[in-house]
Design a protein around this motif. Sequence first.
Motif, PDB file in Angstrom:
ATOM      1  N   THR A  98      27.231  32.377  -1.983  1.00  0.00           N
ATOM      2  CA  THR A  98      28.291  31.763  -1.196  1.00  0.00           C
ATOM      3  C   THR A  98      29.075  30.762  -2.046  1.00  0.00           C
ATOM      4  O   THR A  98      30.277  30.602  -1.885  1.00  0.00           O
ATOM      5  N   SER A 102      33.054  30.925  -2.677  1.00  0.00           N
ATOM      6  CA  SER A 102      33.949  29.812  -2.397  1.00  0.00           C
ATOM      7  C   SER A 102      34.890  29.568  -3.573  1.00  0.00           C
ATOM      8  O   SER A 102      36.097  29.371  -3.393  1.00  0.00           O
ATOM      9  N   ARG A 112      41.054  28.124   3.530  1.00  0.00           N
ATOM     10  CA  ARG A 112      40.219  28.149   4.724  1.00  0.00           C
ATOM     11  C   ARG A 112      38.864  28.799   4.382  1.00  0.00           C
ATOM     12  O   ARG A 112      37.803  28.289   4.678  1.00  0.00           O
ATOM     13  N   ARG A 113      38.975  29.963   3.707  1.00  0.00           N
ATOM     14  CA  ARG A 113      37.741  30.664   3.364  1.00  0.00           C
ATOM     15  C   ARG A 113      36.918  29.849   2.367  1.00  0.00           C
ATOM     16  O   ARG A 113      35.684  29.791   2.471  1.00  0.00           O
ATOM     17  N   ARG A 115      36.682  26.673   2.155  1.00  0.00           N
ATOM     18  CA  ARG A 115      35.960  25.631   2.882  1.00  0.00           C
ATOM     19  C   ARG A 115      34.766  26.208   3.628  1.00  0.00           C
ATOM     20  O   ARG A 115      33.688  25.625   3.657  1.00  0.00           O
ATOM     21  N   THR A 116      34.989  27.373   4.242  1.00  0.00           N
ATOM     22  CA  THR A 116      33.894  27.991   4.984  1.00  0.00           C
ATOM     23  C   THR A 116      32.705  28.247   4.066  1.00  0.00           C
ATOM     24  O   THR A 116      31.560  27.905   4.386  1.00  0.00           O
ATOM     25  N   TRP A 117      32.994  28.824   2.915  1.00  0.00           N
ATOM     26  CA  TRP A 117      31.894  29.133   1.997  1.00  0.00           C
ATOM     27  C   TRP A 117      31.243  27.858   1.456  1.00  0.00           C
ATOM     28  O   TRP A 117      30.034  27.815   1.266  1.00  0.00           O
ATOM     29  N   LEU A 119      30.934  25.044   3.000  1.00  0.00           N
ATOM     30  CA  LEU A 119      30.072  24.522   4.044  1.00  0.00           C
ATOM     31  C   LEU A 119      28.818  25.379   4.197  1.00  0.00           C
ATOM     32  O   LEU A 119      27.711  24.856   4.360  1.00  0.00           O
ATOM     33  N   THR A 120      28.996  26.706   4.106  1.00  0.00           N
ATOM     34  CA  THR A 120      27.841  27.591   4.183  1.00  0.00           C
ATOM     35  C   THR A 120      26.848  27.269   3.070  1.00  0.00           C
ATOM     36  O   THR A 120      25.629  27.187   3.304  1.00  0.00           O
TER      37      THR A 120
END
Lengths: 219, 695, 115
Positions: A98, A102, A112-113, A115-117, A119-120
């Motif tokens: 991940t 990111s 956006r993606r 940030r998602t990764w 955080l994951t």
Amino acid sequence: MSVSEQTAPPEVVADRADHVPHDAAAPAHHTSTGLSNEKLGMWLFLGSECLLFGGLISAFLLYRSKDVEGMVGPAVGDLYDIPFTSVSSFVLLMSSLTMVLSLSAIQRADHRRARTWLLTTAMLGATFIAGQVYEFTSFVREGLGYTTNLQSSAFYTLTGFHGVHVTIGILMLVSLFVMSLRGRLPAERSETVEIVGLYWHFVDIIWIIIFTLVYLIPA
Amino acid sequence: MALTEERPPLELTSGEEAVVRKPLGVFTRPSDSPGWRSWLTTVDHKKIGIMYGATAMAFFALGGLEALLIRAQLAQPNGQVLDPQVYNQLFTMHGTTMVFLVIMPMLAGFANYLIPLMIGARDVAYPRLNAFSYWVFLFGGLFLYSSFFLGGAPDSGWFNYAPQSGVAYSPGHGIDFWVLGLQITGIASLVGAVNLIVTCLNMRAPGMTLLRMPVFVWMALVAQFLLLFAIPVITVALFLLMFDRLYGANFFVVEAGADPLLWQHLFWIFGHPEVYILILPAFGIVSDVIPTFSRKPLFGYPFMVFSGIAIGFMGWGVWAHHMFASGVGPVSVAAFSLSTMFIAVPTGVKIFNWIGTLWRGKLSFTVAMLFAVGLVSQFTIGGLSGVMHSVAPHDTQQTDTYFVVAHFHYVLFGGSMFGIFSGIYYWWPKIFGHKLSERIGKVHFWLMFAGFNLTFGPMHIVGLQGMPRRTATYPEGMGWDLMNLLETIGSFLIALSFLVWVYNVVRSRKNPHAGADPWDGRTLEWATSSPPPVHNFDVEPTVGHLDEWWHRKYDEDESGRPVRREHYEFLSAVDEVSLGRGGREPQVDTSSIHLPSPSYWPIVIALGLPLISYGLLYTYWLSALGGIMVVGGVVGLGLEPSVDPEAGHDDHGHDDGHGPGPGTDATGEEAELVGVGAGDGATASGDRAGSGERA
Amino acid sequence: MSVSDETLAREAQAEHDAQTEHEGHDHPSDRSYVGIALILAVLTALEVASFYVEDQLGALLVPALVIMMIVKFVLVVAWFMHLRFDSNLFTRVFVSGLVLAVGVYAATLTTFRFW
């Protein structure tokens, strides 16, 4: 050595300024090697960390293999919960995936993606740490404290150091996430993510080694 | 990072408006104002280098004082000057001080000051981390010394062998101070090593290829690599000992089955590369001094470089020769014996190259040259007794006797310290603008040379006769009385010579300005004014040669003799003293050169570390306070642009923070410095990793 | 010396150009990252499985585990940390630390064990 050569004419210096790329988005580094200072610094630091963990792992291996007469408390090897540790190792391993996803997202300016990764990755890291806390408490409940015997001191020190590294990594990931939310992490500064990523992957490969040498290979 | 070309470092590309806030709203950014406060916040590598040097010299005086007390106690048999407990503390602190707080920072100071100047850079790669390193070193040293007032200093030798260093045998806090203090200074060394390696690799002026770097830069680079890899090893050892002492772990508790040899291995895996960390930069200093005063290029430059690298590598394979008497098996002893003999080869190469440089040179015996030749001769003696140690049976006989003390003082004092003094006399006019007196300097050298040999020469003899080291006294009738008296007299001669040096320093302020290039030097630092401007060079040099500055000054006639050129150009505005004999000044506008701005954060973070350490010993509240300072400081450092955008507006009148663009005298170099600011997040995160886990 | 200096300068320039070009290289696609992760997952599964068939593997167990560990290590370093695609200098710096660590600590442990 001949002294007869002409020294370079001073105009060359002025010329050089024109070669400075004006394109702000290009990831060019004006260094002698063409590499960024920060990335080189991180790699040097990781090279140095190899000797830190090497020393801790060696201390553990030495003391685990030692046959102490009348050893107090259980041996570390008798308490391992291999299925549990396998799962948490797998979690940490996947956090490397991940992390790199990111980085790849932020390089495409897909914030956006990214940030998602990010955080994951942080969550996976936190899961690993939670697993470690659970492992430690269950060991202590079974009578293996930090000061119980040689093995326990070495085991907790090694895995504890690793845990502290992961925790620092999580803090850095969260900082990156916040920076990105505030718009302070544009695609041109993706190198910051890359450098934190290097640290994160390093922590992961150290665990790859610990998992095999400490947990899987029998004493 | 290129984005600074068009924007201030923190401006965003995503269309949002850039808001440059004051970091955390606590401090306003310090300005460049002169006065003592500027030293607290400076990020200038030259000021930091000077601070390293001054601090190290203060510790040298302290360590020397401890040595004098030791010698006073040993002047006569059954000495009554010191209590044995105090004696133990003094020899422990003497060794620790001289290694960690004198020679290492002294060489770090030279490296800081000289590397950017020698490779044609404006500063080091991470100027604020550079300041951080210095403050961490200073506070680490003060923390260690505070143990004298808090229940007694560490007392089991500078290597603190286990299990003697355990709580059972040393119940006071002394060794805790040692462990924590060295961890703190270790952070300084590690950060400094990363910084200087990146500087050497990345900040070189155009044309300054690796094999055109002065030998000092090379040797400092090798030493930084050794530090990079050796510091974590001692860090492991220190942590294990700390956990033993503070939290009851069992790493060195023999009753629990621990193996005390683990400590010895870890300590000497660090300790032997450390020896080369202490000597290689000194080798580098004399490799630049000797050619200047022989008026010849260094004989066999590539051999000099590669032998230094070879020493760096081989230095990792000899550590167990410190442990021949510890019971490691015969195979280990044989293997480490051989590797120790081999490492003498590249060291010998260096000695021969220095002699080759001196050979048929036009020698001028300035004080710097005297000290350099002093290093070559005295280090050779120490090196030879070192080779004697590689013979294991011989070593077993000498272990823990004064023969060993004689050996390592010949390499560390006769080697490193002589090299350091050579460098001090050589670069003093560059750093402060005026020379130290040569006349007083010669008194200093000869006094120190005589005192040194009188102190440590006889130790060979009493050592072979079996006089044990680290023992507070010795009985009458062993035949050691005369030698010990001579040694004590010698040590006071050394102290006298140090006072002569101090007098020389104090007096030197009245000396006339020495000019930019007083020695007719060979390397780039002599091409700029003395002292150099804050930005080092008005024009960035383009390098075409090894010994670039020499080539700019001298041409060669048909017979190959150097002939001074009619005209050559300095790299920055210099004073009239330097302008005779064809020297010219460059005519450039330097107002657009941006340098990193001063910062409070390095000293704030550094101050947090000893607080954390005191807290571990006394109350965790202090640790919490220190932790807040470190974390807050790291965040502050990370958010603060390395070049203050506002300072840029005020001082240079740039419109809207446009960085130096093409067409001015801006160079890639300078853009790079601004780029340091752009990479702040990265710097901060690396730093967080570094300080966090070692704190 | 003068000739070699020029050559050096040219080499340095060439090296510099090559590296600058290198920087421009695209990193591998997300698909290949996921592929690598799959291999890592399978290796981890094999490692864990070997723990349950310890007795059947006998003397093979330790070498098998060590080899799988090294493969995993190299995969992460080469792909996720980009050493495969990045400048050689990074590899050299990291590998020197790694080799040094393995060397000195292996030697230390051996002195405890056999000698």
